[in-house]
Design a protein around this motif. Structure first.
Motif, PDB file in Angstrom:
ATOM      1  N   PRO A   1      41.343 -60.307 -62.239  1.00 11.37           N
ATOM      2  CA  PRO A   1      40.934 -60.415 -60.822  1.00 11.37           C
ATOM      3  C   PRO A   1      41.583 -59.379 -59.902  1.00 11.37           C
ATOM      4  O   PRO A   1      42.471 -58.750 -60.117  1.00 11.37           O
ATOM      5  CB  PRO A   1      41.690 -62.008 -60.748  1.00 11.37           C
ATOM      6  CG  PRO A   1      42.996 -61.786 -61.513  1.00 11.37           C
ATOM      7  CD  PRO A   1      42.656 -61.098 -62.863  1.00 11.37           C
TER       8      PRO A   1
ATOM      9  N   ARG B   1      44.786 -68.457 -61.148  1.00 12.28           N
ATOM     10  CA  ARG B   1      44.047 -69.163 -59.819  1.00 12.28           C
ATOM     11  C   ARG B   1      42.942 -68.666 -59.776  1.00 12.28           C
ATOM     12  O   ARG B   1      41.697 -69.213 -59.513  1.00 12.28           O
ATOM     13  CB  ARG B   1      44.834 -69.497 -58.608  1.00 12.28           C
ATOM     14  CG  ARG B   1      46.117 -70.507 -58.958  1.00 12.28           C
ATOM     15  CD  ARG B   1      46.915 -70.378 -57.664  1.00 12.28           C
ATOM     16  NE  ARG B   1      48.213 -71.319 -57.768  1.00 12.28           N
ATOM     17  CZ  ARG B   1      48.142 -72.514 -57.417  1.00 12.28           C
ATOM     18  NH1 ARG B   1      47.275 -73.212 -56.975  1.00 12.28           N
ATOM     19  NH2 ARG B   1      49.333 -73.140 -57.513  1.00 12.28           N
ATOM     20  N   ALA B   2      43.132 -67.120 -59.688  1.00 15.62           N
ATOM     21  CA  ALA B   2      41.855 -66.181 -59.059  1.00 15.62           C
ATOM     22  C   ALA B   2      40.737 -66.052 -60.336  1.00 15.62           C
ATOM     23  O   ALA B   2      39.260 -66.206 -59.856  1.00 15.62           O
ATOM     24  CB  ALA B   2      42.448 -64.899 -58.736  1.00 15.62           C
TER      25      ALA B   2
ATOM     26  N   TYR C   1      48.877 -66.191 -59.214  1.00 17.96           N
ATOM     27  CA  TYR C   1      47.961 -65.840 -58.541  1.00 17.96           C
ATOM     28  C   TYR C   1      46.430 -65.482 -59.382  1.00 17.96           C
ATOM     29  O   TYR C   1      45.594 -65.928 -59.319  1.00 17.96           O
ATOM     30  CB  TYR C   1      48.021 -64.711 -57.748  1.00 17.96           C
ATOM     31  CG  TYR C   1      46.811 -64.235 -56.901  1.00 17.96           C
ATOM     32  CD1 TYR C   1      46.463 -64.751 -55.847  1.00 17.96           C
ATOM     33  CD2 TYR C   1      46.169 -63.049 -57.434  1.00 17.96           C
ATOM     34  CE1 TYR C   1      45.142 -64.246 -55.303  1.00 17.96           C
ATOM     35  CE2 TYR C   1      44.843 -62.743 -57.152  1.00 17.96           C
ATOM     36  CZ  TYR C   1      44.480 -63.417 -55.844  1.00 17.96           C
ATOM     37  OH  TYR C   1      43.175 -62.753 -55.278  1.00 17.96           O
TER      38      TYR C   1
ATOM     39  N   THR D   1      44.370 -61.840 -49.472  1.00 17.54           N
ATOM     40  CA  THR D   1      43.416 -62.954 -49.487  1.00 17.54           C
ATOM     41  C   THR D   1      42.906 -62.855 -50.710  1.00 17.54           C
ATOM     42  O   THR D   1      42.404 -61.836 -51.652  1.00 17.54           O
ATOM     43  CB  THR D   1      42.436 -63.375 -48.558  1.00 17.54           C
ATOM     44  OG1 THR D   1      41.840 -62.302 -48.299  1.00 17.54           O
ATOM     45  CG2 THR D   1      43.576 -63.544 -47.218  1.00 17.54           C
ATOM     46  N   TYR D   2      42.202 -64.033 -51.630  1.00 15.32           N
ATOM     47  CA  TYR D   2      41.351 -64.128 -52.515  1.00 15.32           C
ATOM     48  C   TYR D   2      40.058 -63.428 -52.488  1.00 15.32           C
ATOM     49  O   TYR D   2      39.520 -63.409 -51.201  1.00 15.32           O
ATOM     50  CB  TYR D   2      41.149 -65.569 -53.041  1.00 15.32           C
ATOM     51  CG  TYR D   2      39.970 -65.652 -54.140  1.00 15.32           C
ATOM     52  CD1 TYR D   2      40.572 -65.314 -55.362  1.00 15.32           C
ATOM     53  CD2 TYR D   2      38.647 -66.137 -53.843  1.00 15.32           C
ATOM     54  CE1 TYR D   2      39.435 -65.545 -56.324  1.00 15.32           C
ATOM     55  CE2 TYR D   2      37.846 -66.393 -54.575  1.00 15.32           C
ATOM     56  CZ  TYR D   2      38.016 -65.918 -55.931  1.00 15.32           C
ATOM     57  OH  TYR D   2      37.107 -66.008 -56.994  1.00 15.32           O
ATOM     58  N   THR D   3      39.588 -62.756 -53.472  1.00 18.54           N
ATOM     59  CA  THR D   3      38.342 -62.116 -53.623  1.00 18.54           C
ATOM     60  C   THR D   3      37.554 -62.465 -54.954  1.00 18.54           C
ATOM     61  O   THR D   3      38.548 -62.512 -55.831  1.00 18.54           O
ATOM     62  CB  THR D   3      38.181 -60.674 -53.231  1.00 18.54           C
ATOM     63  OG1 THR D   3      36.945 -60.112 -53.367  1.00 18.54           O
ATOM     64  CG2 THR D   3      39.253 -59.795 -54.186  1.00 18.54           C
TER      65      THR D   3
ATOM     66  N   ILE E   1      42.670 -58.873 -55.785  1.00 17.31           N
ATOM     67  CA  ILE E   1      43.048 -59.453 -54.321  1.00 17.31           C
ATOM     68  C   ILE E   1      42.606 -58.379 -53.191  1.00 17.31           C
ATOM     69  O   ILE E   1      42.758 -57.200 -53.408  1.00 17.31           O
ATOM     70  CB  ILE E   1      44.722 -59.543 -54.558  1.00 17.31           C
ATOM     71  CG1 ILE E   1      45.104 -60.210 -53.122  1.00 17.31           C
ATOM     72  CG2 ILE E   1      45.521 -58.326 -54.421  1.00 17.31           C
ATOM     73  CD1 ILE E   1      46.596 -60.774 -53.143  1.00 17.31           C
TER      74      ILE E   1
ATOM     75  N   HIS F   1      38.826 -69.596 -59.688  1.00 20.15           N
ATOM     76  CA  HIS F   1      38.088 -69.092 -58.844  1.00 20.15           C
ATOM     77  C   HIS F   1      38.536 -69.085 -57.310  1.00 20.15           C
ATOM     78  O   HIS F   1      37.407 -69.236 -56.455  1.00 20.15           O
ATOM     79  CB  HIS F   1      36.488 -69.665 -59.130  1.00 20.15           C
ATOM     80  CG  HIS F   1      35.890 -69.451 -60.199  1.00 20.15           C
ATOM     81  ND1 HIS F   1      35.583 -68.265 -61.048  1.00 20.15           N
ATOM     82  CD2 HIS F   1      35.763 -70.297 -61.300  1.00 20.15           C
ATOM     83  CE1 HIS F   1      35.112 -68.291 -62.255  1.00 20.15           C
ATOM     84  NE2 HIS F   1      35.287 -69.737 -62.377  1.00 20.15           N
ATOM     85  N   GLY F   2      39.696 -69.158 -57.183  1.00 13.77           N
ATOM     86  CA  GLY F   2      40.438 -69.282 -56.158  1.00 13.77           C
ATOM     87  C   GLY F   2      40.303 -70.319 -55.170  1.00 13.77           C
ATOM     88  O   GLY F   2      40.849 -70.609 -54.000  1.00 13.77           O
TER      89      GLY F   2
ATOM     90  N   LEU G   1      43.632 -71.673 -53.914  1.00 14.54           N
ATOM     91  CA  LEU G   1      44.024 -71.120 -52.753  1.00 14.54           C
ATOM     92  C   LEU G   1      43.673 -71.502 -51.435  1.00 14.54           C
ATOM     93  O   LEU G   1      44.421 -71.028 -50.454  1.00 14.54           O
ATOM     94  CB  LEU G   1      43.643 -69.649 -53.389  1.00 14.54           C
ATOM     95  CG  LEU G   1      44.237 -69.115 -54.457  1.00 14.54           C
ATOM     96  CD1 LEU G   1      44.069 -67.612 -54.833  1.00 14.54           C
ATOM     97  CD2 LEU G   1      45.698 -69.017 -54.541  1.00 14.54           C
TER      98      LEU G   1
ATOM     99  N   GLN H   1      36.112 -59.284 -59.857  1.00 11.28           N
ATOM    100  CA  GLN H   1      36.762 -59.121 -61.077  1.00 11.28           C
ATOM    101  C   GLN H   1      36.285 -58.017 -61.951  1.00 11.28           C
ATOM    102  O   GLN H   1      35.471 -57.122 -61.670  1.00 11.28           O
ATOM    103  CB  GLN H   1      36.477 -60.133 -61.905  1.00 11.28           C
ATOM    104  CG  GLN H   1      37.161 -61.872 -61.324  1.00 11.28           C
ATOM    105  CD  GLN H   1      36.777 -62.981 -62.273  1.00 11.28           C
ATOM    106  OE1 GLN H   1      36.084 -62.679 -63.312  1.00 11.28           O
ATOM    107  NE2 GLN H   1      37.189 -63.899 -62.004  1.00 11.28           N
TER     108      GLN H   1
END
Length: 261
Positions: free
Chosen positions: A238, A154-155, A151, A222-224, A240, A159-160, A163, A227
């Motif tokens: 990153p 990827r985040a 995760y 979920t992704y935010t 979450i 940049h998500g 995801l 950072q």
């Protein structure tokens, strides 16, 4: 140490390695993939200990036969001691007992399981997050269970986008920095616990009212795009957006090995 003592220590070391390798204890020291080598090393040490005792008994018998005049002296045996360390009157030198202190760490290994590295180590080392070479497609199901390192990559670097706005489920232990910012952390291994480095994810959103450092959480979120920079090495941390979080027991393997597979 004389040969009998050396054989005893070899046997204890080999036995401790086999004990660790046949239980989950070895996961506190090395990555799971090294279990076969650990077991093989333990077996070799035990065989070496048995061989040492056998050779010592053979030489002792040869020395006694020579003294009784009933047989030739073994070329490796020396009357009055072991390996030429006797005093010439049939008595070996007394070995110092302090050498037996070498076995104390072995009993500690067998009787006391050391804790896995936790928040203290994580907050004193910079994040080891690295850009992944690719972003494999996510499995089906929602929430999708991801490794923390997966995760984070990827985040932070994707940049998500990979995801796809999906809910993810991540497990890690809690660490709180000096400002009280909560992180979810896994220690990533190259080989063993000695080279473990933290990968950190910041937590935002619906957090539990009390966060205890070193407690393990299963987080769904979920992704935010939020950072932060790691204060130790300036690396990317990153975040979450937490939807729910629940405490979980410490996993069997507390370390993450996915980043070097």
């Amino acid at each position: 140490m004389n040969r009998q003592a050396q054989a005893a220590v070899l046997f204890l070391v080999g036995g401790a390695m086999l004990h660790a390798g046949t239980t989950n204890l070895y996961l506190r020291y090395v990555k799971a993939g090294l279990q076969p080598l650990l077991l093989a090393a333990g077996a070799v040490l035990i065989v070496a200990a048995v061989a040492t005792v056998w050779y010592e008994l053979r030489e002792s018998r040869a020395a006694r036969k020579h003294q009784d005049g009933s047989g030739p002296l073994d070329e490796h045996a020396q009357p009055g001691g072991h390996d030429g360390h006797g005093d010439g009157h049939g008595h070996g030198h007394r070995e110092t007992r302090i050498s037996w202190l070498l076995v104390l760490p072995l009993f500690a290994l067998i009787l006391v399981a050391p804790p896995a590295l936790g928040s203290y180590s994580a907050l004193r080392a910079g994040t080891a997050l690295q850009q992944p070479p690719a972003y494999p497609a996510l499995p089906s199901g929602d929430p999708v269970k991801l490794g923390l390192v997966d995760y984070a990559g990827r985040a932070a670097y994707g940049h998500g986008r990979s995801l796809g706005g999906r809910q993810v489920e991540i497990t890690g232990f809690v660490a709180l920095d000096r400002d009280g910012t909560p992180y979810l952390v896994r220690m990533a291994l190259n080989c063993c616990a000695a080279d473990a480095q933290p990968v950190k994810i910041g937590l935002s959103g619906k957090l539990p009212p009390v966060l205890q450092p070193d407690s393990w959480l299963d987080v769904t979120g979920t992704y935010t795009g939020k950072q932060a920079k790691d204060p130790v090495n300036g690396g990317i941390i990153p975040f979450i957006d937490v939807i729910r979080a629940k405490p979980v027991p410490t996993p069997k393997d507390p370390y993450d090995e996915s980043w070097n597979q």
